[in-house]
Design a protein around this motif. Structure first.
Motif, PDB file in Angstrom:
ATOM      1  N   ARG A   7       0.820  -1.214   0.000  1.00  0.00           N
ATOM      2  CA  ARG A   7       0.000   0.000   0.000  1.00  0.00           C
ATOM      3  C   ARG A   7       0.855   1.266   0.000  1.00  0.00           C
ATOM      4  NH1 ARG A   7      -4.263  -0.141   4.559  1.00  0.00           N
ATOM      5  NH2 ARG A   7      -4.972   1.691   3.450  1.00  0.00           N
ATOM      6  N   TYR A   8       2.118   1.165   0.410  1.00  0.00           N
ATOM      7  CA  TYR A   8       3.011   2.320   0.463  1.00  0.00           C
ATOM      8  C   TYR A   8       3.620   2.626  -0.914  1.00  0.00           C
ATOM      9  CZ  TYR A   8       6.127   5.646   2.745  1.00  0.00           C
ATOM     10  OH  TYR A   8       6.756   6.794   3.147  1.00  0.00           O
ATOM     11  N   LEU A   9       3.643   1.649  -1.781  1.00  0.00           N
ATOM     12  CA  LEU A   9       4.234   1.827  -3.109  1.00  0.00           C
ATOM     13  C   LEU A   9       3.465   2.879  -3.895  1.00  0.00           C
ATOM     14  CD1 LEU A   9       4.843  -1.917  -3.994  1.00  0.00           C
ATOM     15  CD2 LEU A   9       6.498  -0.277  -3.070  1.00  0.00           C
ATOM     16  N   GLY A  10       4.118   3.460  -4.897  1.00  0.00           N
ATOM     17  CA  GLY A  10       3.485   4.463  -5.739  1.00  0.00           C
ATOM     18  C   GLY A  10       4.068   5.839  -5.499  1.00  0.00           C
ATOM     19  N   THR A  11       3.317   6.851  -5.868  1.00  0.00           N
ATOM     20  CA  THR A  11       3.792   8.242  -5.822  1.00  0.00           C
ATOM     21  C   THR A  11       3.368   8.942  -4.541  1.00  0.00           C
ATOM     22  OG1 THR A  11       3.667   8.384  -8.235  1.00  0.00           O
ATOM     23  CG2 THR A  11       3.745  10.468  -7.021  1.00  0.00           C
ATOM     24  N   TRP A  12       4.329   9.653  -3.963  1.00  0.00           N
ATOM     25  CA  TRP A  12       4.101  10.511  -2.803  1.00  0.00           C
ATOM     26  C   TRP A  12       4.629  11.901  -3.140  1.00  0.00           C
ATOM     27  CZ3 TRP A  12       1.845   8.963   1.805  1.00  0.00           C
ATOM     28  CH2 TRP A  12       1.648   7.595   1.973  1.00  0.00           C
TER      29      TRP A  12
ATOM     30  N   ALA B 126       8.232  11.514  -4.817  1.00  0.00           N
ATOM     31  CA  ALA B 126       8.989  10.274  -4.695  1.00  0.00           C
ATOM     32  C   ALA B 126       8.122   9.129  -5.193  1.00  0.00           C
ATOM     33  CB  ALA B 126       9.397  10.034  -3.255  1.00  0.00           C
ATOM     34  N   GLU B 127       8.711   8.276  -5.966  1.00  0.00           N
ATOM     35  CA  GLU B 127       8.028   7.090  -6.491  1.00  0.00           C
ATOM     36  C   GLU B 127       8.699   5.864  -5.895  1.00  0.00           C
ATOM     37  OE1 GLU B 127       5.340   4.953  -8.922  1.00  0.00           O
ATOM     38  OE2 GLU B 127       5.486   7.125  -8.789  1.00  0.00           O
ATOM     39  N   TYR B 128       7.890   4.979  -5.295  1.00  0.00           N
ATOM     40  CA  TYR B 128       8.393   3.755  -4.678  1.00  0.00           C
ATOM     41  C   TYR B 128       7.885   2.570  -5.492  1.00  0.00           C
ATOM     42  CZ  TYR B 128       9.303   6.886  -0.787  1.00  0.00           C
ATOM     43  OH  TYR B 128       9.752   7.931  -0.013  1.00  0.00           O
ATOM     44  N   GLU B 129       8.824   1.740  -5.991  1.00  0.00           N
ATOM     45  CA  GLU B 129       8.468   0.591  -6.812  1.00  0.00           C
ATOM     46  C   GLU B 129       9.145  -0.658  -6.262  1.00  0.00           C
ATOM     47  OE1 GLU B 129       8.565   1.303 -11.202  1.00  0.00           O
ATOM     48  OE2 GLU B 129       9.523   3.164 -10.541  1.00  0.00           O
ATOM     49  N   LEU B 130       8.407  -1.747  -6.173  1.00  0.00           N
ATOM     50  CA  LEU B 130       8.925  -3.008  -5.667  1.00  0.00           C
ATOM     51  C   LEU B 130       9.710  -3.730  -6.755  1.00  0.00           C
ATOM     52  CD1 LEU B 130       8.936  -4.956  -3.240  1.00  0.00           C
ATOM     53  CD2 LEU B 130       6.874  -5.995  -4.224  1.00  0.00           C
ATOM     54  N   LYS B 131      10.884  -4.219  -6.377  1.00  0.00           N
ATOM     55  CA  LYS B 131      11.688  -5.028  -7.292  1.00  0.00           C
ATOM     56  C   LYS B 131      11.431  -6.507  -6.996  1.00  0.00           C
ATOM     57  CE  LYS B 131      15.925  -3.927  -8.023  1.00  0.00           C
ATOM     58  NZ  LYS B 131      17.344  -3.576  -7.861  1.00  0.00           N
ATOM     59  N   GLU B 132      11.789  -7.359  -7.909  1.00  0.00           N
ATOM     60  CA  GLU B 132      11.573  -8.802  -7.742  1.00  0.00           C
ATOM     61  C   GLU B 132      12.280  -9.365  -6.526  1.00  0.00           C
ATOM     62  OE1 GLU B 132      12.155 -11.231 -11.196  1.00  0.00           O
ATOM     63  OE2 GLU B 132      11.022  -9.846 -12.461  1.00  0.00           O
ATOM     64  N   ASP B 133      13.418  -8.769  -6.143  1.00  0.00           N
ATOM     65  CA  ASP B 133      14.178  -9.288  -4.995  1.00  0.00           C
ATOM     66  C   ASP B 133      13.631  -8.805  -3.650  1.00  0.00           C
ATOM     67  OD1 ASP B 133      15.015  -6.645  -4.834  1.00  0.00           O
ATOM     68  OD2 ASP B 133      17.136  -7.077  -5.198  1.00  0.00           O
TER      69      ASP B 133
ATOM     70  N   VAL C 143      12.858   0.354  -5.325  1.00  0.00           N
ATOM     71  CA  VAL C 143      13.507   1.425  -6.073  1.00  0.00           C
ATOM     72  C   VAL C 143      12.801   2.711  -5.683  1.00  0.00           C
ATOM     73  CG1 VAL C 143      13.952   2.429  -8.344  1.00  0.00           C
ATOM     74  CG2 VAL C 143      14.129  -0.033  -8.015  1.00  0.00           C
ATOM     75  N   VAL C 144      13.578   3.726  -5.270  1.00  0.00           N
ATOM     76  CA  VAL C 144      13.041   5.023  -4.886  1.00  0.00           C
ATOM     77  C   VAL C 144      13.529   6.039  -5.906  1.00  0.00           C
ATOM     78  CG1 VAL C 144      12.914   6.773  -3.082  1.00  0.00           C
ATOM     79  CG2 VAL C 144      13.223   4.361  -2.454  1.00  0.00           C
ATOM     80  N   THR C 145      12.601   6.691  -6.581  1.00  0.00           N
ATOM     81  CA  THR C 145      12.961   7.728  -7.546  1.00  0.00           C
ATOM     82  C   THR C 145      12.436   9.053  -7.037  1.00  0.00           C
ATOM     83  OG1 THR C 145      12.795   6.109  -9.331  1.00  0.00           O
ATOM     84  CG2 THR C 145      12.864   8.444  -9.957  1.00  0.00           C
TER      85      THR C 145
ATOM     86  N   SER D 226      15.353  17.667 -11.678  1.00  0.00           N
ATOM     87  CA  SER D 226      16.442  16.860 -11.148  1.00  0.00           C
ATOM     88  C   SER D 226      15.850  15.539 -10.677  1.00  0.00           C
ATOM     89  CB  SER D 226      17.088  17.611  -9.971  1.00  0.00           C
ATOM     90  OG  SER D 226      18.042  16.806  -9.332  1.00  0.00           O
ATOM     91  N   GLU D 227      16.544  14.447 -10.948  1.00  0.00           N
ATOM     92  CA  GLU D 227      16.027  13.145 -10.557  1.00  0.00           C
ATOM     93  C   GLU D 227      17.159  12.312  -9.969  1.00  0.00           C
ATOM     94  OE1 GLU D 227      12.811  11.308 -12.989  1.00  0.00           O
ATOM     95  OE2 GLU D 227      14.305   9.714 -13.247  1.00  0.00           O
ATOM     96  N   ALA D 228      16.840  11.580  -8.904  1.00  0.00           N
ATOM     97  CA  ALA D 228      17.810  10.692  -8.275  1.00  0.00           C
ATOM     98  C   ALA D 228      17.127   9.362  -7.996  1.00  0.00           C
ATOM     99  CB  ALA D 228      18.333  11.291  -6.977  1.00  0.00           C
TER     100      ALA D 228
END
Length: 161
Positions: free
Chosen positions: A3-8, A27-34, A38-40, A52-54
C-alpha cells in the motif's frame, strides 16, 4: 508495504544539501523482484530551469511491516528512513525521519493538504522534538514545460513558516 508503493508528494521538509532549492518534489516507490524498493525522487530546480532526478535503493531493516528502511542514493552509503506516523486508513500521508532526526519529511498522496493536516504534522513533529524553525513548505505549483506549452506539476506555494 504494498500500500506504500506508488507516488508521494513532499509537502514539507527540513532542508538538506541533496534537495536544496528543489520544489515540486515527489517520490516514487516501486517493488523489485528481490523484495527491495527502487526510490525515484524528482524535483524542480528553478535556478537551473530543469528537473532533477535521483534513483535510490531501499531495503527493510527488520520485517516488511516495521516502517524502518535503509536507503542508498550514493553507492554503498545508506541512511535510515523511519516512518514515524502513517495514515492507517487510506495511506494518504506519512511522516518520515532519519535515525538521528536530522531529516524530516511530510509526504502525501496529493500535492496539497489542508491547514488542519499541516497543523497535525507540525504538532506531531514538535512533540517528537523537531525544531521547525527551518521547515520548508514545498512549492507544488505547476511548471510550464517548454514543450508545446504543456504544464507539469501541481499546486501550492513555497513558504517558510
Amino acid at each position: 508495504m504494498d500500500r506504500y508503493l506508488g507516488t508521494w508528494y513532499e509537502i514539507a521538509r527540513l532542508d538538506h544539501s541533496f534537495e536544496e532549492g528543489l520544489s515540486r518534489v515527489s517520490a516514487e516507490y516501486e517493488l523489485k523482484e528481490d523484495g527491495s524498493i527502487v526510490v525515484t525522487n524528482r524535483g524542480y530546480d528553478a535556478s537551473e530551469g530543469q528537473w532533477s532526478e535521483a534513483e535510490g535503493h531501499a531495503v527493510f531493516v527488520d520485517d516488511r511491516k516495521s516502517g524502518h528502511l535503509k536507503v542508498s542514493f550514493f553507492g554503498p552509503f545508506y541512511s535510515s528512513y523511519v516512518v514515524f506516523e502513517l495514515d492507517q486508513q487510506g495511506y494518504d500521508y506519512a511522516y518520515i525521519t532519519g535515525y538521528n532526526r536530522d531529516y524530516l519529511w511530510f509526504l502525501s498522496r496529493t500535492p496539497t493538504v489542508s491547514d488542519a493536516q499541516m497543523a497535525n504534522f507540525r504538532d506531531r513533529a514538535r512533540a517528537e522534538g523537531f525544531d521547525l524553525s527551518e521547515l520548508i513548505v514545498v512549492d507544488q505549483s505547476a511548471v510550464e514545460s517548454p514543450v508545446e506549452g504543456t504544464v507539469e506539476g501541481s499546486v501550492e506555494s513555497s513558504q517558510k513558516p
